[in-house]
Design an enzyme around this catalytic site. Structure first.
Site, short mmCIF file in Angstrom:
data_model
loop_
_atom_site.label_atom_id
_atom_site.label_comp_id
_atom_site.label_asym_id
_atom_site.label_seq_id
_atom_site.Cartn_x
_atom_site.Cartn_y
_atom_site.Cartn_z
CB SER A 153 58.80 24.85 -17.46
OG SER A 153 58.42 26.02 -16.43
CG HIS A 207 56.47 22.36 -13.63
ND1 HIS A 207 55.58 22.44 -14.77
CD2 HIS A 207 57.32 23.27 -14.20
CE1 HIS A 207 55.69 23.69 -15.43
NE2 HIS A 207 57.00 24.03 -15.13
#
Length: 411
Positions: free
Chosen positions: A173, A378
């Protein structure tokens, strides 16, 4: 005041309660939960301290390579790994899952020397040569500064301590974002990376589908106004209160567990791999680790603009003073020249396939391999039971191959 939506109000309630109950969000009352997680596996954990060019004092965790007989020979050719966490995360992201699930522990088991970065402002990197965390000036940064100051300082330190010229890098990320910032702005650093793996990369966010984050971005002026009124510069820091409260809220045996998992899924995407109920309390030992408001605002700007660009000061005059032009410049991704593995999940609400494909197209001077992991959201890249087989093994195999080639060429 709550016209920006329920999610923002909930965020403010959480932040406000932390501030009111806990006073200053000092990390001094917290144990080193990263080393605790490592030592729980009977492994050595080191903490190294360094200072960035702009005065921030960072902690870097290290899990030294095993001293076992089967690792003595490989250690001579294997370059170290540096792992960099995402927004609200810390080094703990890569160890919280324990053996058989955590990337750092998998790398260690395969004879690698593993280093874990902690960005400025997070639980273990809250120092500065002259500013206290209670000073608003301490928090005047976004992930841009993490990319151009923190990451090169960590890379240089690791290479100096290990007497190596290159290292392997894995970012998750925001950890991918800061690498792209560094190499776009300081392309000479390409030579210090053997390769990089980007898990759930974040650069272009035009197609982000996370309802809470899109809501926050849609009314960013109201968010800024609210934060100003509350005098908040740091968001979601780690405190003893948040660790205990978060673990209770998300423990499988509590009635609030379902609400916790729903709230998480709205942010990061609904996964085809439900999170192990027993791991959430371990994750919450290290998460959240704190961010600056500038980090959140900068990501919000990417959502609204659809561009991967520097911080927008929302004033042509201020932008001109900083950049020499009225609008913020885009990052020069053509400056990135690396062997890259890019992993993204088709259930990821933050990192969409369209945005990842655009990133790959912009990285035209890198040798890029893109892998879509079916069913991943994610955070599955950090905590899914299948991550070692679907993701980590590819990372390890490429590192072994590149290091073997490097040794062969030097002989």
């Amino acid at each position: 005041m709550c016209s920006v939506g329920l999610v923002l109000c909930a965020l403010v309630v959480v932040i406000g309660s932390i501030d009111l109950v806990g006073g200053q969000s000092s990390s001094s009352a917290l144990i080193d939960s990263v080393c605790q997680a490592v030592q729980r596996q009977q492994l050595e954990c080191q903490v190294h301290r360094l200072e960035t060019a702009d005065g921030y004092r960072l902690s870097v965790h290290r899990i030294p390579a095993p001293r076992s007989a089967q690792c003595i020979q490989p250690q001579q050719q294997l370059r170290p790994f540096l792992l960099m966490h995402g927004l609200l995360g810390s080094a703990g992201d890569f160890v919280a899952g324990g053996r058989g699930r955590s990337l750092a522990l998998e790398l260690h088991a395969r004879c690698f020397d593993v280093w874990l970065g902690n960005a400025r402002g997070t639980t273990h990197s809250r120092g500065h040569r002259s500013l206290a965390t209670s000073d608003a000036r301490f928090w005047q940064f976004s992930w841009h500064e993490i990319g151009i100051y923190d990451l090169p300082a960590i890379v240089d330190y690791v290479l100096a301590r290990t007497h190596r010229r290159q290292l392997h890098y894995v970012g998750h990320s925001q950890g991918t974002t800061v690498l792209l910032v560094l190499l776009s702005q300081r392309p000479e650093y390409n030579a210090r990376f053997a390769n990089a793996a980007l898990m759930a990369p974040v650069a272009f966010l035009k197609h982000l589908s996370s309802p809470p984050l899109r809501l926050l971005a849609s009314d960013s002026s109201a968010v800024t106004l609210l934060l100003n009124k509350l005098g908040l510069h740091e968001l979601l820091p780690a405190t003893a209160l948040t660790q205990v409260g978060g673990q209770f809220f998300c423990t499988a045996s509590t009635p609030t567990y379902a609400l916790c998992t729903l709230f998480t899924s709205l942010y990061v995407g609904f996964s085809d791999y439900p999170l192990d109920r027993n791991i959430l309390p371990r994750i919450l030992e290290t998460t959240p680790a704190g961010i600056s408001r500038g980090q959140l605002q900068h990501f919000g700007q990417l959502i609204n603009s659809g561009k991967f660009q520097q911080y927008d000061y929302r004033s042509p005059r201020l932008n001109a003073l900083r950049y020499g032009q009225s609008t913020p410049p885009s990052y020069k991704l053509a400056n990135v020249r690396l062997e890259l593995q890019i992993f993204h999940g088709n259930r990821d609400a933050l990192s969409s396939r369209a945005d990842v494909q655009r990133l790959v197209n912009e990285l035209r001077n890198s040798n890029t391999q893109m892998y879509q992991v079916p069913g991943y959201n994610h955070v599955d890249f950090l905590f899914a039971l299948s991550a070692p087989q679907l993701v980590y093994e590819r990372i390890i195999q490429q590192a072994w191959q590149l290091d073997a080639q490097s040794v062969a060429l030097s002989q």
